[in-house]
Scaffold this motif. Structure first.
Motif, mmCIF file in Angstrom:
data_model
loop_
_atom_site.group_PDB
_atom_site.id
_atom_site.type_symbol
_atom_site.label_atom_id
_atom_site.label_comp_id
_atom_site.label_asym_id
_atom_site.label_seq_id
_atom_site.Cartn_x
_atom_site.Cartn_y
_atom_site.Cartn_z
ATOM 1 N N PRO A 99 0.860 -0.990 0.384
ATOM 2 C CA PRO A 99 0.233 0.225 -0.091
ATOM 3 C C PRO A 99 0.827 1.694 0.214
ATOM 4 C CG PRO A 99 -0.410 -1.092 2.207
ATOM 5 C CD PRO A 99 0.465 -2.126 1.054
ATOM 6 N N ASP A 100 1.823 1.660 0.162
ATOM 7 C CA ASP A 100 3.531 2.153 0.769
ATOM 8 C C ASP A 100 4.096 2.647 -0.306
ATOM 9 O OD1 ASP A 100 1.614 2.694 2.735
ATOM 10 O OD2 ASP A 100 3.246 1.992 3.833
ATOM 11 N N LYS A 101 4.093 1.777 -1.635
ATOM 12 C CA LYS A 101 4.742 2.442 -2.393
ATOM 13 C C LYS A 101 3.976 2.465 -3.873
ATOM 14 C CE LYS A 101 7.880 -1.971 -1.554
ATOM 15 N NZ LYS A 101 8.665 -0.871 -0.935
ATOM 16 N N THR A 102 4.573 2.936 -4.866
ATOM 17 C CA THR A 102 3.996 3.637 -5.888
ATOM 18 C C THR A 102 4.223 2.865 -6.832
ATOM 19 O OG1 THR A 102 5.003 5.498 -5.515
ATOM 20 C CG2 THR A 102 3.902 4.820 -7.881
ATOM 21 N N VAL A 103 3.102 1.688 -7.582
ATOM 22 C CA VAL A 103 2.202 0.971 -8.149
ATOM 23 C C VAL A 103 1.965 0.996 -9.873
ATOM 24 C CG1 VAL A 103 1.636 -1.308 -9.449
ATOM 25 C CG2 VAL A 103 1.890 -1.185 -6.480
ATOM 26 N N LEU A 104 3.195 0.637 -10.516
ATOM 27 C CA LEU A 104 2.958 1.365 -12.386
ATOM 28 C C LEU A 104 2.147 0.678 -13.072
ATOM 29 C CD1 LEU A 104 5.623 3.682 -12.836
ATOM 30 C CD2 LEU A 104 3.281 4.269 -11.586
ATOM 31 N N LEU A 105 1.169 0.873 -13.878
ATOM 32 C CA LEU A 105 0.594 0.134 -14.825
ATOM 33 C C LEU A 105 0.229 0.582 -16.075
ATOM 34 C CD1 LEU A 105 -1.104 -3.116 -15.830
ATOM 35 C CD2 LEU A 105 -3.369 -1.995 -15.114
ATOM 36 N N PRO A 106 1.546 0.461 -16.767
ATOM 37 C CA PRO A 106 1.699 0.946 -18.549
ATOM 38 C C PRO A 106 0.349 1.367 -19.633
ATOM 39 C CG PRO A 106 3.642 -0.743 -17.601
ATOM 40 C CD PRO A 106 2.354 -0.761 -16.658
ATOM 41 N N ASP A 107 -0.512 -0.161 -19.443
ATOM 42 C CA ASP A 107 -1.323 0.298 -19.953
ATOM 43 C C ASP A 107 -2.429 0.445 -19.424
ATOM 44 O OD1 ASP A 107 -3.775 0.960 -21.426
ATOM 45 O OD2 ASP A 107 -3.122 1.200 -23.467
ATOM 46 N N ARG A 108 -3.783 1.896 -18.795
ATOM 47 C CA ARG A 108 -4.636 1.243 -18.193
ATOM 48 C C ARG A 108 -5.815 -0.046 -18.623
ATOM 49 N NH1 ARG A 108 -5.924 7.158 -15.594
ATOM 50 N NH2 ARG A 108 -6.098 7.742 -17.748
ATOM 51 N N ALA A 109 -5.953 0.177 -19.625
ATOM 52 C CA ALA A 109 -7.380 -0.571 -20.693
ATOM 53 C C ALA A 109 -6.418 -1.948 -21.156
ATOM 54 C CB ALA A 109 -7.185 -0.156 -21.965
ATOM 55 N N ALA A 110 -5.162 -2.178 -19.986
ATOM 56 C CA ALA A 110 -4.824 -4.054 -19.846
ATOM 57 C C ALA A 110 -5.679 -4.264 -19.005
ATOM 58 C CB ALA A 110 -3.337 -4.280 -20.015
ATOM 59 N N GLY A 111 -6.732 -5.419 -19.079
ATOM 60 C CA GLY A 111 -8.004 -5.986 -18.721
ATOM 61 C C GLY A 111 -7.646 -7.182 -18.589
ATOM 62 N N CYS A 112 -8.471 -8.092 -18.598
ATOM 63 C CA CYS A 112 -9.454 -9.063 -18.547
ATOM 64 C C CYS A 112 -10.598 -10.064 -18.600
ATOM 65 C CB CYS A 112 -8.075 -10.406 -16.849
ATOM 66 S SG CYS A 112 -8.402 -12.081 -16.689
ATOM 67 N N SER A 113 -10.619 -10.610 -19.530
ATOM 68 C CA SER A 113 -12.081 -11.271 -19.952
ATOM 69 C C SER A 113 -12.626 -11.934 -18.325
ATOM 70 C CB SER A 113 -11.772 -12.510 -21.053
ATOM 71 O OG SER A 113 -11.841 -13.239 -20.406
ATOM 72 N N LEU A 114 -11.237 -12.768 -17.965
ATOM 73 C CA LEU A 114 -12.219 -13.267 -16.580
ATOM 74 C C LEU A 114 -12.808 -12.022 -15.253
ATOM 75 C CD1 LEU A 114 -10.269 -16.173 -15.952
ATOM 76 C CD2 LEU A 114 -12.450 -16.415 -16.364
ATOM 77 N N ALA A 115 -11.503 -11.264 -15.041
ATOM 78 C CA ALA A 115 -11.691 -10.300 -14.381
ATOM 79 C C ALA A 115 -13.301 -9.439 -14.480
ATOM 80 C CB ALA A 115 -11.383 -9.476 -14.284
ATOM 81 N N GLU A 116 -13.723 -9.143 -15.922
ATOM 82 C CA GLU A 116 -14.848 -8.632 -16.907
ATOM 83 C C GLU A 116 -15.658 -9.401 -16.638
ATOM 84 O OE1 GLU A 116 -12.767 -6.655 -19.928
ATOM 85 O OE2 GLU A 116 -11.879 -5.832 -18.791
ATOM 86 N N SER A 117 -16.321 -10.219 -15.868
ATOM 87 C CA SER A 117 -17.020 -11.677 -15.683
ATOM 88 C C SER A 117 -18.183 -11.352 -14.966
ATOM 89 C CB SER A 117 -17.074 -12.763 -16.159
ATOM 90 O OG SER A 117 -16.075 -13.581 -15.348
ATOM 91 N N ILE A 118 -17.196 -10.346 -13.518
ATOM 92 C CA ILE A 118 -17.912 -11.212 -12.422
ATOM 93 C C ILE A 118 -18.446 -9.592 -12.133
ATOM 94 C CG2 ILE A 118 -16.294 -11.656 -11.073
ATOM 95 C CD1 ILE A 118 -18.638 -13.547 -10.198
#
Ligand code: 13P
Ligand code: SF4
Length: 327
Positions: A99-118
Protein backbone atom coordinates in the motif's frame (compact mmCIF):
# COMPACT_ATOMS: atom_id res chain seq x y z
CA UNK A 1 20.74 6.73 -30.70
CA UNK A 2 24.28 7.34 -29.38
CA UNK A 3 26.61 4.38 -29.58
CA UNK A 4 27.34 3.60 -25.85
CA UNK A 5 23.57 3.25 -25.33
CA UNK A 6 23.28 1.07 -28.42
CA UNK A 7 26.18 -1.09 -27.20
CA UNK A 8 24.57 -1.56 -23.76
CA UNK A 9 21.25 -2.67 -25.23
CA UNK A 10 23.00 -4.76 -27.89
CA UNK A 11 24.70 -6.80 -25.19
CA UNK A 12 21.21 -8.03 -24.30
CA UNK A 13 20.38 -9.11 -27.83
CA UNK A 14 22.10 -12.46 -27.35
CA UNK A 15 19.35 -13.43 -24.89
CA UNK A 16 16.59 -13.09 -27.49
CA UNK A 17 18.44 -13.78 -30.73
CA UNK A 18 16.42 -16.97 -31.26
CA UNK A 19 13.03 -15.22 -31.19
CA UNK A 20 13.64 -11.62 -32.33
CA UNK A 21 15.00 -11.16 -35.88
CA UNK A 22 18.05 -8.82 -36.14
CA UNK A 23 16.07 -6.38 -38.32
CA UNK A 24 13.56 -5.78 -35.47
CA UNK A 25 16.13 -5.23 -32.73
CA UNK A 26 16.96 -1.53 -33.46
CA UNK A 27 13.28 -0.71 -32.83
CA UNK A 28 13.65 -1.98 -29.25
CA UNK A 29 17.23 -1.02 -28.32
CA UNK A 30 16.61 2.69 -27.54
CA UNK A 31 13.67 2.03 -25.23
CA UNK A 32 15.53 -0.81 -23.48
CA UNK A 33 18.47 1.42 -22.73
CA UNK A 34 16.23 4.26 -21.46
CA UNK A 35 14.24 1.86 -19.25
CA UNK A 36 17.38 0.37 -17.68
CA UNK A 37 18.51 3.91 -16.87
CA UNK A 38 15.15 5.00 -15.46
CA UNK A 39 14.94 1.91 -13.24
CA UNK A 40 18.29 2.70 -11.65
CA UNK A 41 17.55 6.40 -11.17
CA UNK A 42 14.09 5.88 -9.72
CA UNK A 43 14.72 2.71 -7.65
CA UNK A 44 12.07 0.88 -9.64
CA UNK A 45 11.53 -2.78 -10.43
CA UNK A 46 9.66 -4.31 -13.33
CA UNK A 47 7.59 -7.39 -12.57
CA UNK A 48 6.67 -9.16 -15.79
CA UNK A 49 4.15 -11.93 -16.35
CA UNK A 50 5.11 -14.98 -18.41
CA UNK A 51 2.90 -13.70 -21.28
CA UNK A 52 4.95 -10.56 -21.85
CA UNK A 53 6.86 -10.36 -25.11
CA UNK A 54 10.52 -11.52 -25.08
CA UNK A 55 12.03 -8.01 -25.32
CA UNK A 56 10.20 -7.11 -22.09
CA UNK A 57 10.53 -10.51 -20.40
CA UNK A 58 14.22 -11.10 -21.13
CA UNK A 59 15.62 -7.57 -21.51
CA UNK A 60 14.04 -5.19 -18.96
CA UNK A 61 12.15 -7.28 -16.36
CA UNK A 62 13.72 -7.75 -12.92
CA UNK A 63 11.34 -10.49 -11.82
CA UNK A 64 9.23 -12.77 -13.96
CA UNK A 65 6.68 -15.48 -13.25
CA UNK A 66 3.06 -16.57 -12.96
CA UNK A 67 0.43 -14.65 -10.99
CA UNK A 68 1.35 -16.38 -7.74
CA UNK A 69 5.07 -15.73 -8.10
CA UNK A 70 4.43 -12.08 -9.03
CA UNK A 71 2.31 -11.61 -5.89
CA UNK A 72 5.01 -13.21 -3.73
CA UNK A 73 7.76 -11.12 -5.36
CA UNK A 74 5.70 -7.95 -4.95
CA UNK A 75 5.63 -8.57 -1.21
CA UNK A 76 9.42 -8.81 -0.95
CA UNK A 77 10.70 -5.96 -3.11
CA UNK A 78 12.54 -3.04 -1.54
CA UNK A 79 12.04 -0.80 -4.57
CA UNK A 80 10.04 2.45 -4.30
CA UNK A 81 8.23 1.87 -7.58
CA UNK A 82 6.78 -1.33 -9.04
CA UNK A 83 5.97 -1.37 -12.75
CA UNK A 84 3.63 -4.24 -13.48
CA UNK A 85 4.17 -5.55 -16.99
CA UNK A 86 0.96 -7.54 -17.01
CA UNK A 87 -2.73 -6.80 -16.61
CA UNK A 88 -4.79 -4.68 -14.24
CA UNK A 89 -5.67 -7.35 -11.67
CA UNK A 90 -1.96 -8.15 -11.29
CA UNK A 91 -1.14 -4.50 -10.65
CA UNK A 92 -3.99 -4.28 -8.12
CA UNK A 93 -2.66 -7.36 -6.31
CA UNK A 94 0.81 -5.78 -6.15
CA UNK A 95 -0.74 -2.59 -4.75
CA UNK A 96 -2.79 -4.51 -2.16
CA UNK A 97 0.44 -6.07 -0.89
CA UNK A 98 2.37 -2.76 -1.08
CA UNK A 99 0.00 0.00 0.00
CA UNK A 100 2.91 2.42 0.58
CA UNK A 101 4.68 1.91 -2.75
CA UNK A 102 3.89 3.40 -6.13
CA UNK A 103 2.52 0.74 -8.46
CA UNK A 104 2.36 1.61 -12.16
CA UNK A 105 0.44 -0.16 -14.93
CA UNK A 106 1.76 1.09 -18.31
CA UNK A 107 -1.65 0.81 -20.04
CA UNK A 108 -4.79 1.39 -18.01
CA UNK A 109 -6.86 -0.63 -20.50
CA UNK A 110 -4.90 -3.87 -19.93
CA UNK A 111 -7.82 -5.84 -18.51
CA UNK A 112 -8.90 -9.49 -18.48
CA UNK A 113 -12.05 -11.22 -19.75
CA UNK A 114 -12.29 -13.19 -16.51
CA UNK A 115 -12.04 -10.14 -14.27
CA UNK A 116 -14.71 -8.45 -16.37
CA UNK A 117 -17.11 -11.41 -16.09
CA UNK A 118 -18.15 -10.78 -12.48
CA UNK A 119 -19.05 -7.85 -10.22
CA UNK A 120 -19.08 -7.45 -6.42
CA UNK A 121 -22.91 -7.46 -6.58
CA UNK A 122 -22.77 -10.90 -8.25
CA UNK A 123 -20.60 -12.19 -5.40
CA UNK A 124 -22.97 -10.80 -2.76
CA UNK A 125 -25.86 -12.54 -4.53
CA UNK A 126 -23.97 -15.85 -4.57
CA UNK A 127 -23.30 -15.51 -0.83
CA UNK A 128 -27.00 -14.91 -0.20
CA UNK A 129 -27.99 -17.91 -2.36
CA UNK A 130 -25.46 -20.27 -0.78
CA UNK A 131 -25.23 -19.25 2.90
CA UNK A 132 -22.16 -20.58 4.70
CA UNK A 133 -20.43 -21.82 1.51
CA UNK A 134 -16.88 -20.36 1.32
CA UNK A 135 -16.09 -18.19 -1.70
CA UNK A 136 -12.75 -18.69 -3.47
CA UNK A 137 -11.94 -15.95 -6.00
CA UNK A 138 -9.37 -16.44 -8.71
CA UNK A 139 -6.82 -13.59 -8.58
CA UNK A 140 -8.07 -12.70 -12.08
CA UNK A 141 -10.74 -10.50 -10.46
CA UNK A 142 -11.03 -6.85 -9.44
CA UNK A 143 -10.07 -5.78 -5.91
CA UNK A 144 -13.78 -5.09 -5.32
CA UNK A 145 -14.63 -8.74 -6.08
CA UNK A 146 -11.75 -9.97 -3.91
CA UNK A 147 -13.11 -7.82 -1.08
CA UNK A 148 -16.36 -9.85 -1.14
CA UNK A 149 -14.48 -13.18 -1.09
CA UNK A 150 -13.12 -15.40 1.68
CA UNK A 151 -9.86 -16.29 -0.02
CA UNK A 152 -8.14 -15.95 -3.40
CA UNK A 153 -6.37 -18.54 -5.50
CA UNK A 154 -4.24 -18.66 -8.63
CA UNK A 155 -3.93 -21.38 -11.24
CA UNK A 156 -0.80 -22.51 -9.36
CA UNK A 157 -2.45 -23.11 -5.98
CA UNK A 158 -6.20 -23.48 -6.72
CA UNK A 159 -6.42 -27.10 -5.59
CA UNK A 160 -4.38 -26.47 -2.41
CA UNK A 161 -6.53 -23.44 -1.56
CA UNK A 162 -9.80 -25.34 -2.05
CA UNK A 163 -8.57 -28.28 0.01
CA UNK A 164 -7.23 -25.98 2.75
CA UNK A 165 -10.79 -24.89 3.52
CA UNK A 166 -11.84 -28.37 4.67
CA UNK A 167 -15.35 -27.76 3.24
CA UNK A 168 -17.50 -30.24 1.26
CA UNK A 169 -18.79 -27.46 -0.93
CA UNK A 170 -17.04 -24.33 -2.24
CA UNK A 171 -17.97 -21.49 -4.59
CA UNK A 172 -15.16 -20.87 -7.06
CA UNK A 173 -15.30 -17.86 -9.34
CA UNK A 174 -15.21 -16.53 -12.00
CA UNK A 175 -13.51 -19.16 -14.24
CA UNK A 176 -15.90 -22.02 -14.94
CA UNK A 177 -13.19 -24.18 -16.52
CA UNK A 178 -10.64 -23.70 -13.75
CA UNK A 179 -13.39 -24.59 -11.26
CA UNK A 180 -14.34 -27.74 -13.18
CA UNK A 181 -10.70 -28.74 -13.62
CA UNK A 182 -10.10 -28.35 -9.88
CA UNK A 183 -13.32 -30.24 -9.08
CA UNK A 184 -12.06 -33.16 -11.18
CA UNK A 185 -8.99 -33.53 -8.92
CA UNK A 186 -10.60 -33.01 -5.49
CA UNK A 187 -13.56 -34.59 -3.73
CA UNK A 188 -15.01 -31.10 -3.19
CA UNK A 189 -18.36 -30.09 -4.69
CA UNK A 190 -17.60 -26.85 -6.57
CA UNK A 191 -20.17 -24.25 -7.56
CA UNK A 192 -18.78 -22.39 -10.57
CA UNK A 193 -19.44 -19.03 -12.22
CA UNK A 194 -19.71 -18.82 -16.02
CA UNK A 195 -16.63 -16.69 -16.73
CA UNK A 196 -14.11 -17.77 -19.36
CA UNK A 197 -10.67 -16.67 -20.49
CA UNK A 198 -10.98 -15.45 -24.07
CA UNK A 199 -7.55 -16.93 -24.86
CA UNK A 200 -7.89 -20.42 -23.38
CA UNK A 201 -11.56 -21.09 -24.13
CA UNK A 202 -10.65 -21.26 -27.84
CA UNK A 203 -8.60 -24.47 -27.54
CA UNK A 204 -10.54 -27.66 -28.28
CA UNK A 205 -9.99 -31.38 -27.76
CA UNK A 206 -10.02 -31.73 -31.58
CA UNK A 207 -7.06 -29.29 -31.71
CA UNK A 208 -5.10 -31.54 -29.36
CA UNK A 209 -5.87 -34.66 -31.42
CA UNK A 210 -4.82 -32.88 -34.61
CA UNK A 211 -1.56 -31.68 -33.04
CA UNK A 212 -0.76 -35.24 -31.93
CA UNK A 213 -1.49 -36.58 -35.41
CA UNK A 214 0.70 -34.00 -37.13
CA UNK A 215 3.55 -34.07 -34.60
CA UNK A 216 4.17 -37.63 -33.42
CA UNK A 217 5.59 -37.95 -29.91
CA UNK A 218 4.67 -34.40 -28.94
CA UNK A 219 4.08 -33.54 -25.27
CA UNK A 220 0.97 -31.41 -24.74
CA UNK A 221 0.90 -28.95 -21.84
CA UNK A 222 -2.31 -27.06 -21.05
CA UNK A 223 -3.22 -24.18 -18.76
CA UNK A 224 -6.11 -24.99 -16.39
CA UNK A 225 -8.17 -22.14 -17.90
CA UNK A 226 -8.62 -24.45 -20.92
CA UNK A 227 -11.91 -26.39 -21.18
CA UNK A 228 -11.89 -29.68 -19.21
CA UNK A 229 -12.03 -31.77 -22.38
CA UNK A 230 -8.74 -30.14 -23.49
CA UNK A 231 -7.17 -30.75 -20.08
CA UNK A 232 -8.30 -34.40 -20.29
CA UNK A 233 -6.33 -34.80 -23.56
CA UNK A 234 -3.17 -33.07 -22.27
CA UNK A 235 -0.09 -34.74 -20.76
CA UNK A 236 0.26 -32.09 -18.07
CA UNK A 237 -1.82 -29.18 -16.77
CA UNK A 238 -0.37 -26.34 -14.75
CA UNK A 239 0.03 -22.62 -14.28
CA UNK A 240 2.30 -20.74 -16.65
CA UNK A 241 5.19 -21.31 -14.21
CA UNK A 242 4.16 -24.96 -13.89
CA UNK A 243 4.39 -25.41 -17.66
CA UNK A 244 7.76 -23.69 -17.80
CA UNK A 245 9.09 -25.87 -14.96
CA UNK A 246 7.77 -28.98 -16.71
CA UNK A 247 9.80 -28.13 -19.83
CA UNK A 248 12.96 -27.49 -17.76
CA UNK A 249 12.60 -30.73 -15.81
CA UNK A 250 11.50 -33.13 -18.56
CA UNK A 251 13.18 -31.54 -21.59
CA UNK A 252 10.74 -33.07 -24.12
CA UNK A 253 12.05 -33.19 -27.70
CA UNK A 254 8.78 -31.61 -28.98
CA UNK A 255 6.24 -29.72 -26.97
CA UNK A 256 3.15 -27.56 -27.39
CA UNK A 257 1.96 -25.11 -24.76
CA UNK A 258 -1.80 -24.58 -25.00
CA UNK A 259 -1.77 -21.03 -23.75
CA UNK A 260 -0.81 -17.49 -24.77
CA UNK A 261 1.73 -17.14 -27.60
CA UNK A 262 4.55 -15.28 -25.82
CA UNK A 263 4.86 -18.09 -23.31
CA UNK A 264 6.43 -20.41 -25.92
CA UNK A 265 8.78 -17.65 -27.12
CA UNK A 266 9.98 -16.96 -23.57
CA UNK A 267 10.49 -20.62 -22.70
CA UNK A 268 12.07 -21.37 -26.10
CA UNK A 269 14.78 -18.79 -25.40
CA UNK A 270 15.97 -20.98 -22.52
CA UNK A 271 15.68 -24.25 -24.48
CA UNK A 272 17.04 -23.79 -28.00
CA UNK A 273 17.19 -27.59 -28.55
CA UNK A 274 13.50 -28.20 -27.93
CA UNK A 275 10.99 -27.97 -30.79
CA UNK A 276 8.05 -25.77 -29.81
CA UNK A 277 4.94 -26.35 -31.92
CA UNK A 278 2.87 -23.19 -31.87
CA UNK A 279 -0.82 -23.12 -32.28
CA UNK A 280 -1.35 -20.46 -29.63
CA UNK A 281 -3.73 -17.57 -28.94
CA UNK A 282 -2.77 -13.96 -28.24
CA UNK A 283 -4.09 -12.16 -25.16
CA UNK A 284 -4.99 -8.66 -26.41
CA UNK A 285 -4.77 -7.29 -22.85
CA UNK A 286 -1.27 -8.56 -22.15
CA UNK A 287 -0.21 -7.29 -25.57
CA UNK A 288 -1.13 -3.72 -24.60
CA UNK A 289 2.09 -3.55 -22.60
CA UNK A 290 5.04 -2.44 -24.71
CA UNK A 291 8.57 -1.16 -24.15
CA UNK A 292 7.36 2.30 -25.20
CA UNK A 293 4.62 2.49 -22.58
CA UNK A 294 6.85 0.97 -19.86
CA UNK A 295 9.30 3.78 -20.61
CA UNK A 296 6.51 6.37 -20.43
CA UNK A 297 5.29 4.84 -17.17
CA UNK A 298 8.71 5.38 -15.59
CA UNK A 299 9.20 8.84 -17.12
CA UNK A 300 5.89 10.26 -15.99
CA UNK A 301 4.40 7.97 -13.31
CA UNK A 302 1.59 6.59 -15.34
CA UNK A 303 -0.69 4.98 -14.63
CA UNK A 304 -0.74 4.97 -10.85
CA UNK A 305 -2.82 2.15 -9.39
CA UNK A 306 -4.91 3.22 -6.40
CA UNK A 307 -7.48 1.21 -4.50
CA UNK A 308 -10.22 2.60 -2.27
CA UNK A 309 -9.08 1.75 1.32
CA UNK A 310 -12.59 0.44 2.16
CA UNK A 311 -12.14 -2.18 -0.58
CA UNK A 312 -8.40 -2.64 -0.10
CA UNK A 313 -8.57 -3.95 3.47
CA UNK A 314 -10.87 -6.97 2.90
CA UNK A 315 -9.33 -7.61 -0.53
CA UNK A 316 -5.85 -7.73 1.01
CA UNK A 317 -7.11 -10.19 3.64
CA UNK A 318 -8.32 -12.55 0.89
CA UNK A 319 -4.96 -12.36 -0.92
CA UNK A 320 -2.94 -12.78 2.30
CA UNK A 321 -5.02 -15.82 3.29
CA UNK A 322 -4.15 -17.35 -0.07
CA UNK A 323 -0.44 -16.61 0.40
CA UNK A 324 -0.52 -18.36 3.78
CA UNK A 325 -1.66 -21.63 2.13
CA UNK A 326 1.26 -23.98 1.44
CA UNK A 327 1.31 -25.17 -2.18
P1 13P B 1 -0.86 -17.83 -14.37
O1 13P B 1 -1.11 -17.49 -12.92
O2 13P B 1 -0.84 -19.32 -14.60
O3 13P B 1 0.34 -17.16 -14.86
O4 13P B 1 -2.11 -17.36 -15.22
C1 13P B 1 -2.47 -16.04 -15.36
C2 13P B 1 -3.31 -15.81 -16.50
O5 13P B 1 -3.84 -14.76 -16.71
C3 13P B 1 -3.48 -16.94 -17.42
O6 13P B 1 -4.30 -16.60 -18.45
FE1 SF4 C 1 -7.17 -12.76 -18.68
FE2 SF4 C 1 -7.03 -14.82 -20.32
FE3 SF4 C 1 -5.58 -12.65 -20.82
FE4 SF4 C 1 -4.96 -14.27 -18.76
S1 SF4 C 1 -4.87 -14.76 -20.92
S2 SF4 C 1 -5.06 -12.02 -18.71
S3 SF4 C 1 -7.00 -14.91 -18.09
S4 SF4 C 1 -7.82 -12.77 -20.82
Amino acid sequence: MNSPALARADALYDRVRGVIPPAEWPVFAGDIDAILDLKRRRNAVILAHNYQTPEIFHCVADLVGDSLALARMAMKTKADIIVLAGVHFMAETAKLLNPDKTVLLPDRAAGCSLAESITPQDVRLLRRNYPGVPIVSYVNTSAAVKAESDICCTSGNARAVVESLGANRVIMLPDEYLARNVAATTGVDIIAWKGHCEVHERFTAADVREIRENHPGIIVLAHPECPPEVVAEADFTGSTAGMSDYVSEHKPARVVLLTECSMSDNVAVQHPDIEFVRPCNLCPHMKRITLANIRRALESDRYVVDIDPVIAEPARRAVERMLAVKS
